[in-house]
Design an enzyme around this catalytic site. Structure first.
Site, PDB file in Angstrom:
ATOM      1  N   ASP A 225      -1.814  -3.167 -12.389  1.00  0.00           N
ATOM      2  CA  ASP A 225      -0.350  -3.155 -12.346  1.00  0.00           C
ATOM      3  C   ASP A 225       0.241  -4.561 -12.235  1.00  0.00           C
ATOM      4  O   ASP A 225      -0.468  -5.546 -11.971  1.00  0.00           O
ATOM      5  CB  ASP A 225       0.137  -2.288 -11.174  1.00  0.00           C
TER       6      ASP A 225
ATOM      7  N   ASN B  59       1.031   5.523   1.039  1.00  0.00           N
ATOM      8  CA  ASN B  59       1.489   6.848   0.602  1.00  0.00           C
ATOM      9  C   ASN B  59       0.494   7.494  -0.371  1.00  0.00           C
ATOM     10  O   ASN B  59       0.797   8.482  -1.019  1.00  0.00           O
ATOM     11  CB  ASN B  59       2.884   6.757  -0.031  1.00  0.00           C
TER      12      ASN B  59
ATOM     13  N   HIS C 122      -0.873   6.066  -3.070  1.00  0.00           N
ATOM     14  CA  HIS C 122      -0.802   5.692  -4.485  1.00  0.00           C
ATOM     15  C   HIS C 122      -2.042   4.927  -4.934  1.00  0.00           C
ATOM     16  O   HIS C 122      -2.703   4.239  -4.156  1.00  0.00           O
ATOM     17  CB  HIS C 122       0.482   4.917  -4.823  1.00  0.00           C
TER      18      HIS C 122
ATOM     19  N   GLU D 173       3.312   6.282  -7.828  1.00  0.00           N
ATOM     20  CA  GLU D 173       3.985   6.778  -6.640  1.00  0.00           C
ATOM     21  C   GLU D 173       3.955   8.309  -6.588  1.00  0.00           C
ATOM     22  O   GLU D 173       3.614   8.955  -7.584  1.00  0.00           O
ATOM     23  CB  GLU D 173       5.425   6.249  -6.652  1.00  0.00           C
TER      24      GLU D 173
HETATM   25  C1  GLP Z   1      -0.365  -2.379  -3.827  1.00  0.00           C
HETATM   26  C2  GLP Z   1      -1.134  -2.228  -5.117  1.00  0.00           C
HETATM   27  C3  GLP Z   1      -2.181  -1.142  -5.017  1.00  0.00           C
HETATM   28  C4  GLP Z   1      -3.009  -1.331  -3.753  1.00  0.00           C
HETATM   29  C5  GLP Z   1      -2.121  -1.274  -2.561  1.00  0.00           C
HETATM   30  C6  GLP Z   1      -2.886  -1.383  -1.252  1.00  0.00           C
HETATM   31  O1  GLP Z   1       0.599  -1.403  -3.687  1.00  0.00           O
HETATM   32  N1  GLP Z   1      -0.282  -1.938  -6.217  1.00  0.00           N
HETATM   33  O2  GLP Z   1      -3.015  -1.182  -6.155  1.00  0.00           O
HETATM   34  O3  GLP Z   1      -3.977  -0.318  -3.674  1.00  0.00           O
HETATM   35  O4  GLP Z   1      -1.207  -2.358  -2.678  1.00  0.00           O
HETATM   36  O5  GLP Z   1      -2.647  -2.588  -0.637  1.00  0.00           O
HETATM   37  P1  GLP Z   1      -3.381  -3.144   0.666  1.00  0.00           P
HETATM   38  O6  GLP Z   1      -4.788  -3.360   0.286  1.00  0.00           O
HETATM   39  O7  GLP Z   1      -2.635  -4.407   0.932  1.00  0.00           O
HETATM   40  O8  GLP Z   1      -3.202  -2.117   1.702  1.00  0.00           O
END
Ligand code: GLP
Length: 275
Positions: free
Chosen positions: A67, A136, A138, A143
């Site tokens: 993304d 959440n 994702h 989402e």
């Molecule tokens: C962002 C990314 C996701 C990732 C998530 C988790 O939202 N788009 O791909 O899985 O962060 O982040 P963290 O590892 O900081 O909890």
């Protein structure tokens, strides 16, 4: 689904990195799906270390990130383009022409999403997709209510996601409201998936993702449909699984033949950890 539970976040990251390194050694032109987020920082640090110390070779590896935020230029320090260059690409021998992220600055975002899907297909599809998980549930930026068959598209970011990512921006108001993300369907087409989650704050959503029920409200539950999915957790993230002991026993069974490549060193760690 294979669930591997390690004693702490460091061991969990090491396990994920071993898995990736094994896949890359077996197929030097691996098509590797990549993720961002704080959990991934130690994964990239360890991959860089493996490159420097053990010569892990990325010269033929192709990568596709999950993304990118809409409206952030590649040079923006908060963009995923910037994160990937800084954290990983510029520190290993990967050919930048083989690295791909969606362009969140594209004038025609729908066309950019179509182009991204086509680029993945041109490379023969993703061999191994590395994933984190949002609070959440994702995957990427899929989402709640993302269709399990969704493809790369623009998503409006939820309040939870914008709050979770706010510490990475100069101020909460600067977190973009939209992002381009691979779809759940795009992710499920990867030949293997590897999700890494650590820390107590992920424990609730991890339990929901692994033990279900399937729901588009928690897109990570879609991984239950994947035929070769490995989930690596530390004890804290695994703490709310109802059948924690069972997962550890299965992974430690001598003849266990899970979706992962053989991981003798890892299983020893598990056994040691249990003792
Ligand atoms: C962002 C990314 C996701 C990732 C998530 C988790 O939202 N788009 O791909 O899985 O962060 O982040 P963290 O590892 O900081 O909890």
């Amino acid at each position: 689904m294979e669930v591997i539970i390690q004693a702490n976040a460091e061991l969990a990251a090491l396990t994920a990195v071993d898995f990736i390194a094994r896949a890359l050694s077996a197929k030097p032109d691996l098509v590797l799906g990549l993720a961002t987020g704080c959990t991934m920082e130690s994964v990239y640090d360890l991959l860089v270390k493996k490159h420097r110390d053990e010569g892990l070779d990325f010269s033929r590896c192709r990568t596709f990130n999950l993304d990118e935020y809409v409206g952030l230029a590649a040079s923006d320090p908060c963009s995923y383009h910037h994160f990937m260059r800084q954290r990983f690409f510029d520190a290993v021998n990967i050919d930048l022409r083989n690295t791909h992220l969606p362009n969140g600055m594209a004038a025609d975002l729908a066309a950019e999403c179509t182009r991204y899907e086509a680029a993945i297909a041109t490379c023969g599809g993703i061999d191994l997709q590395v994933l984190g998980i949002g609070l959440n549930g994702h995957l990427g930026f899929n989402e709640p209510l993302s269709a399990f068959r969704s493809r790369t598209r623009v998503q409006n970011l939820s309040r939870v996601t914008r709050a979770q990512n706010a510490p990475l921006f100069p101020s909460p108001g600067q977190v973009p409201r939209r992002a381009i993300t691979m779809g759940v369907g795009t992710i499920l087409e990867a030949r293997q998936c590897l999700l890494l989650a650590t820390g107590l704050e992920k424990s609730e959503v991890v339990a929901k993702a692994i033990e279900g029920p399937l729901t588009a409200m928690i897109t990570a539950t879609a991984l239950q449909l994947h035929p070769a999915c490995t989930i690596v957790l530390d004890h804290a993230a695994a703490s709310r699984l109802t059948d924690n002991d069972h997962y550890q026993r299965v992974a430690a069974t001598p003849n266990y033949n899970g979706s992962a490549p053989p991981l003798p060193r890892l299983q020893k760690t598990l056994l040691t950890d249990q003792a």
